[in-house]
Design a protein around this motif. Structure first.
Motif, PDB file in Angstrom:
ATOM      1  N   ASP A   1       0.988  -1.355   0.056  1.00 32.57           N
ATOM      2  CA  ASP A   1      -0.074   0.193  -0.071  1.00 32.57           C
ATOM      3  C   ASP A   1       1.035   1.280   0.136  1.00 32.57           C
ATOM      4  O   ASP A   1       0.724   2.222  -0.644  1.00 32.57           O
ATOM      5  CB  ASP A   1      -0.854  -0.068   1.134  1.00 32.57           C
ATOM      6  CG  ASP A   1      -1.933  -1.102   1.237  1.00 32.57           C
ATOM      7  OD1 ASP A   1      -2.390  -1.689   0.003  1.00 32.57           O
ATOM      8  OD2 ASP A   1      -2.582  -1.431   2.118  1.00 32.57           O
ATOM      9  N   LEU A   2       2.043   1.105   0.740  1.00 33.72           N
ATOM     10  CA  LEU A   2       2.899   2.440   0.902  1.00 33.72           C
ATOM     11  C   LEU A   2       3.462   2.710  -0.456  1.00 33.72           C
ATOM     12  O   LEU A   2       3.638   3.650  -0.971  1.00 33.72           O
ATOM     13  CB  LEU A   2       3.818   1.963   1.766  1.00 33.72           C
ATOM     14  CG  LEU A   2       3.535   2.460   3.293  1.00 33.72           C
ATOM     15  CD1 LEU A   2       4.457   2.190   4.223  1.00 33.72           C
ATOM     16  CD2 LEU A   2       3.124   3.921   3.551  1.00 33.72           C
ATOM     17  N   VAL A   3       4.047   1.499  -1.264  1.00 29.21           N
ATOM     18  CA  VAL A   3       4.640   1.618  -2.399  1.00 29.21           C
ATOM     19  C   VAL A   3       3.763   2.201  -3.416  1.00 29.21           C
ATOM     20  O   VAL A   3       3.896   3.142  -4.184  1.00 29.21           O
ATOM     21  CB  VAL A   3       5.212   0.185  -3.046  1.00 29.21           C
ATOM     22  CG1 VAL A   3       5.467   0.452  -4.424  1.00 29.21           C
ATOM     23  CG2 VAL A   3       6.255  -0.117  -2.112  1.00 29.21           C
ATOM     24  N   GLU A   4       2.333   1.727  -3.554  1.00 28.41           N
ATOM     25  CA  GLU A   4       1.130   2.284  -4.502  1.00 28.41           C
ATOM     26  C   GLU A   4       0.935   3.850  -4.088  1.00 28.41           C
ATOM     27  O   GLU A   4       1.026   4.757  -4.906  1.00 28.41           O
ATOM     28  CB  GLU A   4      -0.042   1.467  -4.227  1.00 28.41           C
ATOM     29  CG  GLU A   4       0.090   0.121  -4.787  1.00 28.41           C
ATOM     30  CD  GLU A   4       0.044  -0.096  -6.144  1.00 28.41           C
ATOM     31  OE1 GLU A   4       0.539  -1.075  -6.721  1.00 28.41           O
ATOM     32  OE2 GLU A   4      -0.320   0.816  -6.718  1.00 28.41           O
TER      33      GLU A   4
ATOM     34  N   VAL B   1      10.479  -0.962  -2.012  1.00 26.26           N
ATOM     35  CA  VAL B   1      11.012  -0.959  -0.955  1.00 26.26           C
ATOM     36  C   VAL B   1      12.012  -2.214  -0.726  1.00 26.26           C
ATOM     37  O   VAL B   1      11.884  -3.341  -1.440  1.00 26.26           O
ATOM     38  CB  VAL B   1       9.992  -1.519  -0.003  1.00 26.26           C
ATOM     39  CG1 VAL B   1      10.687  -1.897   1.708  1.00 26.26           C
ATOM     40  CG2 VAL B   1       8.993  -0.591   0.292  1.00 26.26           C
ATOM     41  N   SER B   2      13.422  -1.900  -0.985  1.00 26.54           N
ATOM     42  CA  SER B   2      14.373  -2.805  -1.204  1.00 26.54           C
ATOM     43  C   SER B   2      15.099  -3.261   0.119  1.00 26.54           C
ATOM     44  O   SER B   2      15.154  -2.391   0.947  1.00 26.54           O
ATOM     45  CB  SER B   2      15.511  -2.029  -2.215  1.00 26.54           C
ATOM     46  OG  SER B   2      16.226  -1.017  -1.426  1.00 26.54           O
TER      47      SER B   2
ATOM     48  N   ARG C   1      17.050  -7.208  -3.074  1.00 30.37           N
ATOM     49  CA  ARG C   1      15.927  -7.781  -3.104  1.00 30.37           C
ATOM     50  C   ARG C   1      14.620  -6.866  -2.687  1.00 30.37           C
ATOM     51  O   ARG C   1      14.857  -6.027  -2.111  1.00 30.37           O
ATOM     52  CB  ARG C   1      15.820  -9.121  -2.210  1.00 30.37           C
ATOM     53  CG  ARG C   1      17.131 -10.217  -2.693  1.00 30.37           C
ATOM     54  CD  ARG C   1      17.257 -11.211  -1.577  1.00 30.37           C
ATOM     55  NE  ARG C   1      15.849 -12.076  -1.930  1.00 30.37           N
ATOM     56  CZ  ARG C   1      15.865 -13.380  -1.095  1.00 30.37           C
ATOM     57  NH1 ARG C   1      16.973 -13.662  -0.312  1.00 30.37           N
ATOM     58  NH2 ARG C   1      15.023 -14.247  -1.296  1.00 30.37           N
ATOM     59  N   PHE C   2      13.528  -7.292  -3.275  1.00 33.00           N
ATOM     60  CA  PHE C   2      12.407  -6.117  -2.852  1.00 33.00           C
ATOM     61  C   PHE C   2      11.541  -6.865  -2.145  1.00 33.00           C
ATOM     62  O   PHE C   2      10.721  -8.034  -2.502  1.00 33.00           O
ATOM     63  CB  PHE C   2      11.864  -5.963  -4.287  1.00 33.00           C
ATOM     64  CG  PHE C   2      12.639  -5.157  -5.283  1.00 33.00           C
ATOM     65  CD1 PHE C   2      12.709  -5.617  -6.865  1.00 33.00           C
ATOM     66  CD2 PHE C   2      13.743  -4.339  -4.899  1.00 33.00           C
ATOM     67  CE1 PHE C   2      13.965  -5.095  -7.628  1.00 33.00           C
ATOM     68  CE2 PHE C   2      14.866  -3.786  -5.874  1.00 33.00           C
ATOM     69  CZ  PHE C   2      14.708  -4.266  -7.118  1.00 33.00           C
ATOM     70  N   LEU C   3      11.064  -6.195  -1.156  1.00 34.38           N
ATOM     71  CA  LEU C   3       9.868  -6.698  -0.421  1.00 34.38           C
ATOM     72  C   LEU C   3       8.604  -6.341  -0.793  1.00 34.38           C
ATOM     73  O   LEU C   3       7.561  -6.792  -0.571  1.00 34.38           O
ATOM     74  CB  LEU C   3      10.010  -5.842   1.273  1.00 34.38           C
ATOM     75  CG  LEU C   3      11.286  -6.400   1.980  1.00 34.38           C
ATOM     76  CD1 LEU C   3      11.154  -5.675   3.339  1.00 34.38           C
ATOM     77  CD2 LEU C   3      11.475  -7.919   2.013  1.00 34.38           C
ATOM     78  N   ALA C   4       8.620  -4.912  -1.549  1.00 34.61           N
ATOM     79  CA  ALA C   4       7.257  -4.656  -2.507  1.00 34.61           C
ATOM     80  C   ALA C   4       7.780  -3.650  -3.471  1.00 34.61           C
ATOM     81  O   ALA C   4       8.914  -3.046  -3.557  1.00 34.61           O
ATOM     82  CB  ALA C   4       6.262  -3.821  -1.226  1.00 34.61           C
ATOM     83  N   ARG C   5       7.201  -3.813  -4.669  1.00 33.60           N
ATOM     84  CA  ARG C   5       7.591  -3.110  -5.692  1.00 33.60           C
ATOM     85  C   ARG C   5       6.112  -2.615  -6.733  1.00 33.60           C
ATOM     86  O   ARG C   5       5.084  -3.307  -6.690  1.00 33.60           O
ATOM     87  CB  ARG C   5       8.284  -3.798  -6.559  1.00 33.60           C
ATOM     88  CG  ARG C   5       7.885  -5.155  -7.257  1.00 33.60           C
ATOM     89  CD  ARG C   5       8.844  -6.153  -7.916  1.00 33.60           C
ATOM     90  NE  ARG C   5       8.501  -6.932  -8.696  1.00 33.60           N
ATOM     91  CZ  ARG C   5       7.948  -8.255  -8.069  1.00 33.60           C
ATOM     92  NH1 ARG C   5       8.366  -8.583  -6.822  1.00 33.60           N
ATOM     93  NH2 ARG C   5       7.513  -9.331  -8.777  1.00 33.60           N
ATOM     94  N   ARG C   6       6.447  -1.749  -7.479  1.00 32.49           N
ATOM     95  CA  ARG C   6       5.417  -1.260  -8.473  1.00 32.49           C
ATOM     96  C   ARG C   6       6.155  -0.575  -9.572  1.00 32.49           C
ATOM     97  O   ARG C   6       7.187  -0.210  -9.656  1.00 32.49           O
ATOM     98  CB  ARG C   6       4.697  -0.238  -7.867  1.00 32.49           C
ATOM     99  CG  ARG C   6       3.514   0.495  -8.923  1.00 32.49           C
ATOM    100  CD  ARG C   6       2.931   1.849  -8.532  1.00 32.49           C
ATOM    101  NE  ARG C   6       2.020   2.237  -9.561  1.00 32.49           N
ATOM    102  CZ  ARG C   6       0.843   2.025 -10.135  1.00 32.49           C
ATOM    103  NH1 ARG C   6       0.289   0.853  -9.596  1.00 32.49           N
ATOM    104  NH2 ARG C   6       0.219   2.465 -11.050  1.00 32.49           N
ATOM    105  N   GLY C   7       5.674  -1.167 -10.895  1.00 34.69           N
ATOM    106  CA  GLY C   7       5.943  -0.698 -12.211  1.00 34.69           C
ATOM    107  C   GLY C   7       7.562  -1.549 -12.385  1.00 34.69           C
ATOM    108  O   GLY C   7       8.153  -1.092 -13.457  1.00 34.69           O
ATOM    109  N   VAL C   8       8.193  -2.536 -11.631  1.00 33.86           N
ATOM    110  CA  VAL C   8       9.148  -3.279 -11.985  1.00 33.86           C
ATOM    111  C   VAL C   8       8.790  -4.975 -11.859  1.00 33.86           C
ATOM    112  O   VAL C   8       8.457  -5.340 -10.728  1.00 33.86           O
ATOM    113  CB  VAL C   8      10.049  -3.057 -10.504  1.00 33.86           C
ATOM    114  CG1 VAL C   8      11.428  -3.734 -10.740  1.00 33.86           C
ATOM    115  CG2 VAL C   8      10.596  -1.416 -10.755  1.00 33.86           C
TER     116      VAL C   8
END
Length: 471
Positions: free
Chosen positions: A17-20, A33-34, A42-49
């Motif tokens: 939600d924070l990434v969005e 969030v890396s 490594r990514f705990l959360a991602r958007r557009g990747v």
């Protein structure tokens, strides 16, 4: 379990939600969030990747962690550190990067250490203001709070296993368990179904704000919750008793000695010969995390200067209203509003004077006579008004004419008076096949026609040719 494995072992919707929200707030197509491993990021959360990790030598975030402060790269092609990076020369063609380091404590007594970053990325170069930097750091602090809470919860689970092995030294075990409760703001409870008595650990009494001691009647325990949340909790308890289904809820609780708290209630059945005889669980005070997320959500949905809806809020709101209008067959209208001569005020009198004009526009668009219409600032000197009141929509031309009259703001300058006016394009939702794109396109076309005839006027887009009308 190593720190990185702990963080990767359990997902958290809050991070996504924070990434969005970060992607929307900064209008960047990519946000991450890396966390840094020995040989990769490594990514705990991602958007557009698409990828879930990259080699450590290609990581921008490791530089932010190494320097232990915000890293902003306005244009990677101009930065010798990154212009040859494969992520710049190839996909995803990074041109802009801004990342704030994330720090957590692996253990309560350990110093905070940098483990990764919260970052926003664009394939185009861009500038990043001091206000943007402060907001990005706030996002990173929110991520830190979530990760620290996750580590604390995992530590509590690990401590519970340890405590069982230490029953020979009961006093010591109870003392350590109490310390774990204090550190994590968690308490344990058990509901005996036969007697409907609830036994609490000391941590629960702390959360409720009442003196420690004895058992609690179930009705008395439930009395501390807001009515709607009490109903939700009662339904979850009933379901767990009947079906053995566990539950995990966030609720509002009103302690006896403090203000409203947000708590997370987790419960599951205790079985005896296959029969549910009790419910056991934990209660955690998550007030600060809830406030942080709510504040971030408010920032994402509120324009900083005018305090009306942001572009992000406008898009989500109008999509919801279009869907509702199609179902209910209610009317829906949109006005796009451009300010005339606003740049001249900014250039001549300064941005503070320009901001005063923007706030004056917002005040008009929040007027009671607009009957709850959503006002939003889309960016710069562009505004929108989403109208749902049937009476206002029926008189759309009259409404636009009144707004054109209200949205006039003369400002004195050394060169004479500058009058900021508004040009308005209006459109209305048509039928069940219409969507947000259609509505915006017609309003934008009407705005263009209004500008073509004269600034400070309006045009109403009416799809039936015989009713085509302008101001």
């Amino acid at each position: 379990m190593p720190l990185l494995e702990k963080l990767l072992s359990s997902g958290d919707q809050g991070l996504h939600d924070l990434v969005e929200a970060g992607s929307a707030l900064f209008d960047c197509p990519m946000a991450l969030v890396s966390v840094l491993d020995n040989d990769c990021q490594r990514f705990l959360a991602r958007r557009g990747v698409d990828a879930d990790q990259t080699p450590i030598e290609q990581s921008f975030c490791r530089v932010a962690v190494a320097q232990d402060r915000l890293l902003v790269v306005p244009d990677t092609h101009l930065d010798v550190r990154f212009r040859s990076n494969p992520l710049v020369t190839g996909e995803p063609q990074i041109r802009f990067y801004a990342g704030a380091p994330i720090r957590v404590r692996p253990h309560p007594d350990a110093p905070a250490q940098g483990i990764g970053a919260f970052c926003v990325i664009d394939s185009l170069p861009r500038t990043f203001s001091k206000a943007d930097s402060a907001r990005l750091i706030s996002f990173a602090r929110g991520v830190e709070a979530m990760l620290q809470s996750r580590l604390s919860s995992l530590a509590l689970s690990e401590d519970a296993v340890l405590l069982k092995a230490m029953l020979a030294d009961k006093e010591r075990a109870e003392r350590q368990f109490r310390q774990a409760e204090r550190l994590t703001s968690i308490g344990c409870w058990r509901l005996d179904l036969a007697s409907e008595k609830v036994v609490w650990s000391e941590g629960i009494y702390d959360i409720y704000g009442i003196p420690f001691g004895g058992t609690q009647n179930l009705d008395d325990a439930l009395a501390y919750y807001e009515p709607e949340d009490r109903t939700r909790l009662e339904a979850a308890l009933d379901s767990a008793m009947r079906t053995g289904k566990p539950f995990d809820l966030e609720l509002d609780l009103v302690p006896s000695s403090s203000s409203l708290k947000r708590v997370r209630a987790v419960g599951e059945p205790e079985l005896e010969d296959g029969r549910v005889t009790a419910l056991i669980g934990v209660l955690q005070d998550v007030t600060e995390r809830h406030r942080s997320i709510a504040e971030l959500d408010k920032r994402a949905n509120t324009d900083e200067v005018t305090l009306i809806a942001s572009r992000h809020k406008f898009v989500s709101y109008i999509d919801a209203r279009v869907d509702l209008a199609k179902i209910s067959r209610e009317r829906l209208a949109l006005m796009l509003i451009d300010l005339d001569h606003f740049k001249q005020v900014n250039d001549t009198l300064g941005h503070a004077a320009g901001d005063d004009v923007l706030r004056a526009v917002a005040m008009v668009l929040r007027s009671p006579w607009l009957k709850g219409s959503l006002a939003a600032r889309l960016g710069g000197d562009e505004f929108a008004l989403v109208i749902t009141d049937p009476g206002l929509i029926a008189g759309l031309s009259e409404l636009a004419e009144k707004l054109v009259g209200e949205l006039r703001f003369p400002r004195r300058s050394p060169a004479g008076t500058i009058t900021v006016s508004a040009t308005i394009g209006c459109s209305e939702l048509i039928g069940t096949s219409d969507n947000r794109h259609d509505l915006l396109q017609r309003a934008d076309r009407a705005l263009y026609r209004a500008k073509a005839q004269a600034r400070g006027t309006y045009w109403v887009d009416i799809p039936r040719r015989d009713l085509d009308n302008a101001a």
